[in-house]
Design an enzyme around this catalytic site. Structure first.
Site: not given
Lengths: 566, 456
Positions: A65, A197
């Site tokens: 996730c 990210h």
């Protein structure tokens, strides 16, 4: 990047047939969707793959996730920052030291990697809000550890109940006088950890990078982006870079210290190892500070050598280029005889790779060096540019999911923007030095091999049955399925608690580990003597006569002789 | 100790993980976590690392749109796709923090799917497991109870005759709790020895610890048949290893209330007293003497207790992990004359404090191993006993760590440790005593020198 010489051609028909079989088992809509995520590499360049789209519900995926990508991957490895998970207990626990990011601090008391810090939300926090508890937790973390910085990562319920983690971070930063950053990385955002990210990149870029200036006497200053020091990879890379005379200003974020990251904008060049998780940062630093980036690959002897040459070419100093050649030669002399010994027990086999958003590319090359052919290569959470190269970026249309992740509007910094001459960059690119560019996984994938995005559990099993690889490289969730199928499996996320695999010395450890996987005598005992079929005994004996080459491998199937690419 | 607002280094897990544990006990059963796919991925990894086995968990993969408008459509799709791929007999649909906070009505979706999708003949069991309402052990008990609520009846042939006295094949429900696969094999072997049919609800002996086989199977073989759930109401009794877990979640109590099946809630059969009591209960159904093999093992345990008392007596062990297991080990260690000055567990719902009457024990009920560290800083300890989360304290303080419980992420064979019965207790006493024996043999002479020679 110039593609590595392609390995021997794998049989295209086998792959095509396997794909057809897989798709036939799906409901029509699912089949249509999945077919766009699967490519059998042909002669024509420019094959397209769908990526970074929603996972189909009910199909077992390896994807994580948004929180996992943010806290687990990018923010978590920062060693002297206390990372607080704002949420119920599970998320903080499951992301606790599981990626094996190594780190070391001069002051042991400022080392927080062994900690999991959670607000451990209870029912009342969900009903009445958890901001107060979060605030107290931040204060407590400060009281206990006196860290230089604290991060807050939000989990699923936080966004829904409306806790304002940004406001808490702001208040606490003011009150405690240290850096406190908060990420709205609720698990449901985006389609995979990839969204996390991006969120982490944005936050570090906005609030940490550029907050401390320093003059470096060393003319060769670099940052290493997208290297998370798993199993100590970063330390081996650092050893080589420092020996060559580079000064690594910061790592993002393996073994990273907060203060180093503050100064990252003072470096002259960004090296990008994991393109997927950190390309946002590389691009934003280019726009704001003018720092170019270079796609590097420190996995494998050839790649490490080429990368070192590329970096030296970028700086262009003759002395540096000469030293680079000397070091490469010396290092290779030291390791190649050992690797050659292992290669004898490895070569001629095939591998399937399904890792991360950059690793499959990195590892298909090192396998090639070892004489192992890649028959399938895929990513869990990559985007099209990781497969096909950044040239496809203009074609990628933002969708509802990617639009939810903020794209920062970055402008050149009025004082700190120091661009590198455009002609110099173009010249380097012409020489094949991948400055500000990445060609993706595709070019070095052997023809006939499969390229698959977000491979699911069912597909993994079918493909193993059909492609019959000798080794499957993925993570722990697949590992034991594959081994139950009689095929050795190597974890390329955690390295099976081994490593480092990067750089020159890492390549030796990798070769040794792969050798072990193929040559453990344990595989020979799989069939009990009372069930032995006579023809299998004969095949084994034949092969053992040829030097025990197939003593390991897969006992459940025939193991035809394969041509070795070297 | 100072007050804490955050939990640092937890020794307990979130609720849906318990649902997976429970679901793994039944034949061809998958857990579908209704929430973000990260939950399923994290838990699969967490379990795979402990058991060194594949663990399949499906997710409805909710994203931002679903978080705002509701995730029920995704759940329906997930159910359909799961059924299409796997030849299943049951699906446990467990909620997560996300779907609970959204407020999705899983029960309604299930009703819809059961009605509307032809071929959806398998039971779909819904269980509410938001992590902020309890721990993984609560998730386990709630899931078993939910499955029984949905499926249990008196449908066994004997029960249909309406007379338990004429039962041809009488059986006992055993709800084992969070034990090891080896423990489950022990229960089944015990049933054979005693000639009692044990219906394990459920049995994850094989699904979490499958042997290597020459033909690969998409779903691991094993698990209790779903019929065990259906006929649970016809059992002679239910034995459930749960004492410190609240009665409200108890499947045994549910069966008692609904079908008059006598409920026995007992501690894990660990330690002489607990195993004795378990055997005593079993004899009431068998009416014969306990077989010699069992009394022999009891004798061996007594022998071992006599042998090891010299290294165990008055040694201080700190226990951490699931509170039910902590309770059992606490009772066992006290039988050997050991002391357990601090107990760490994270289940807010646990009644451990109420069950342990002894004075002077520190209960760390936030599950924080950091609080334990603070406690060790000012107290004397000889042994750490619990999951692998104790590893860093073991290194830091130079204390031996005996790995028991869940998870054990830094050693092999977690599924093959026998923890229950006289034999399991034997392995516990030997392993514990050997921790101290190793220390004695490694340091006795040095300590002697330090105390007597160098001082002179």
């Amino acid at each position: 990047m110039e593609p590595i010489k392609q390995a021997a051609r794998v049989d295209r028909e086998v792959g095509k047939k396997a794909v057809k079989e897989i798709l036939s088992a799906y409901p029509a809509k699912v089949a249509k969707n999945r077919s766009t995520h699967i490519v059998v590499k042909g002669k024509n360049k420019g094959q397209k793959i769908a990526a970074n789209t929603r996972t189909i519900p009910g199909i077992i995926t390896n994807r994580g996730c948004c929180y996992a990508g943010c806290k687990g991957v990018v923010i978590g490895p920062i060693k002297d920052m206390v990372h607080i998970t704002h949420g119920p207990i599970g998320c903080g626990y499951y992301s606790w030291a599981t990626r094996r990011n190594q780190g070391m601090t001069a002051n042991k008391k400022q080392m927080f990697l062994p900690y999991s810090f959670s607000t451990d939300m209870q029912d009342s926090d969900i009903v009445f809000g958890g901001e107060k508890k979060l605030e107290l937790a931040v204060k407590e973390a400060y009281e206990l550890f006196k860290p230089k910085a604290i991060s807050i990562s939000a989990t699923c319920p936080v966004g829904l109940i409306g806790d304002d983690v940004q406001a808490v971070a702001g208040r606490m930063q003011k009150e405690l006088g240290i850096t406190v950053i908060a990420m709205n990385c609720e698990g449901y955002k985006g389609v995979s950890q990839s969204a996390g990210h991006h969120i982490a990149n944005n936050k570090l870029f906005q609030e940490v990078i550029g907050t401390e200036d320093r003059e470096y006497k060393n003319p060769f200053t670099i940052n290493l982006l997208g290297e998370y020091n798993i199993g100590g990879d970063g330390w081996e890379i650092k050893r080589i870079l420092e020996e060559l005379g580079y000064e690594v200003v910061s790592f993002l974020t393996g073994d990273a210290g907060v203060d180093d990251i503050r100064r990252a904008h003072n470096a002259k060049l960004n090296l990008v190892q994991c393109h997927r998780s950190i390309n946002y940062m590389a691009e934003m630093m280019k726009k704001k500070y003018g720092i170019p980036w270079l796609k590097v690959n420190f996995i494998g002897v050839n790649n490490t050598s080429r990368t070192l040459r590329d970096v030296a070419k970028f700086f262009g100093a003759q002395e540096l280029i000469k030293r680079t050649e000397e070091v490469i030669e010396r290092e290779r002399k030291e390791i190649e005889p050992v690797i050659d010994t292992f290669r004898k027990g490895i070569k001629g086999r095939t591998v399937m790779l399904f890792v991360g958003g950059s690793r499959s590319h990195h590892y298909q090359d090192i396998f090639y060096e070892l004489g192992v052919e890649t028959v399938m290569s895929g990513y869990e959470f990559a985007h099209r540019d990781d497969y096909e190269g950044r040239r496809v970026l203009p074609e990628i249309k933002p969708d509802a999911d990617s639009k939810n992740i903020e794209e920062l509007n970055v402008q050149p910094d009025p004082e700190k923007y120091r661009p590198v001459d455009g002609e110099k960059i173009a010249g380097l690119q012409q020489k094949g030095v991948p400055v500000n560019d990445y060609a993706g996984l595709y070019p070095s994938l052997p023809e006939g091999a499969l390229m698959i995005d977000d491979l699911n559990h069912y597909e993994t099993e079918k493909l193993i049955e059909r492609l019959k690889p000798d080794l499957f490289c993925s993570g722990i969730k697949d590992k034991y399925v594959v081994q139950k199928m009689g095929i050795p499996s190597k974890q390329l996320h955690s390295y099976d608690y081994s490593g480092p695999y990067a750089g020159f010395r890492g390549a030796v450890i990798f070769a040794r580990d792969i050798y072990q996987a193929f040559n453990s005598p344990s595989w020979r005992y799989i069939k009990p003597p009372w069930e032995t079929e006579p023809e299998i005994v004969a095949t084994l004996t034949e092969k053992e006569k040829r030097g025990g080459k197939n003593a390991g491998g897969n006992p459940k199937r025939d193991n035809p002789q394969k041509s070795s690419p070297d | 100790m100072p007050e804490h607002y955050a939990t640092v280094n937890p020794c307990y897990h979130c609720m849906p993980l318990g649902a997976i544990f429970a679901a793994k006990g039944f034949e061809k059963t998958l857990t579908l976590l209704h929430g973000s796919q990260g939950c399923a991925t994290y838990m699969r990894r967490h379990l795979a690392r402990h058991f060194h086995e594949p663990v399949d968990v499906v997710s409805s993969s909710l994203n931002e749109k679903d978080a705002i408008y509701g995730g029920e459509e995704n759940l329906k799709k997930a159910l359909r796709n799961t059924c299409k791929q796997y030849n299943l007999q049951m699906i446990i649909v467990a909620s997560t923090c996300l779907s609970e906070t959204i407020g999705d009505d899983i029960g309604a979706v299930i009703k819809d799917v059961e009605k509307g999708v032809p071929g959806m003949a398998i039971p779909l069991v819904s269980v509410s497991t938001p992590s902020y309402q309890g721990s993984f052990s609560r998730g386990y008990w709630k899931t078993i109870k939910a499955a029984l609520e949905k499926l249990s009846g008196k449908s066994s042939p004997c029960a249909q005759e309406g007379d338990k006295g004429r039962v041809e094949k009488p059986f006992i429900n055993i709800i084992p709790g969070l034990v090891t696969p080896q423990d489950l094999r022990w229960f089944l072997r015990l049933g054979e020895l005693l000639g009692i049919d044990f219906h394990l609800l459920g049995n994850y002996a094989n699904t979490f610890d499958a042997p290597w086989e020459t033909s690969f199977k998409l779903m691991p073989e094993g698990g209790s048949p779903i019929s065990y759930l259906r006929e649970a109401g016809a059992a002679l009794a239910t034995i459930e290893f749960s004492v410190v877990h609240p009665e409200a979640d108890s499947p045994a109590v549910f069966l008692q209330q609904k079908f008059d099946v006598p409920a026995f809630r007992m501690p894990y059969p660990v330690g002489l007293d607990a195993v004795d009591k378990f055997m005593k209960v079993l004899t009431t159904f068998r009416g014969e003497k306990i077989p010699g093999e069992i009394t022999e093992n009891r004798g061996r345990l007594l022998d071992a207790m006599a042998d090891a008392h010299k290294v165990l007596f008055a040694k201080k062990a700190v226990l951490f992990g699931e509170s039910e297991y902590v309770f059992s080990v606490y009772r066992t260690l006290r039988e050997w004359g050991m002391e357990c000055p601090a107990l760490v567990y994270g289940e807010r719902e646990s009644l451990l404090k109420e069950e342990i009457k002894e004075k002077g024990i520190t209960f760390i009920d936030s599950g924080s191993m950091f609080e334990l560290k603070e406690w060790i800083n000012c107290n004397e300890v000889d042994l750490l006993l619990g999951s692998s989360v104790g590893a860093s304290l073991s290194l830091e303080f130079g204390l031996p760590l005996l790995r028991r419980g869940f998870p054990i992420h830094d050693r092999f064979g977690a599924g093959r440790v026998l923890t229950v019965g006289y034999e399991g207790t034997l392995s516990l006493i030997d392993d514990t005593a050997n921790m101290f024996a190793a220390e004695i043999h490694a340091s006795f002479r040095r300590k002697l020198k330090e105390s007597y020679l160098w001082k002179v």
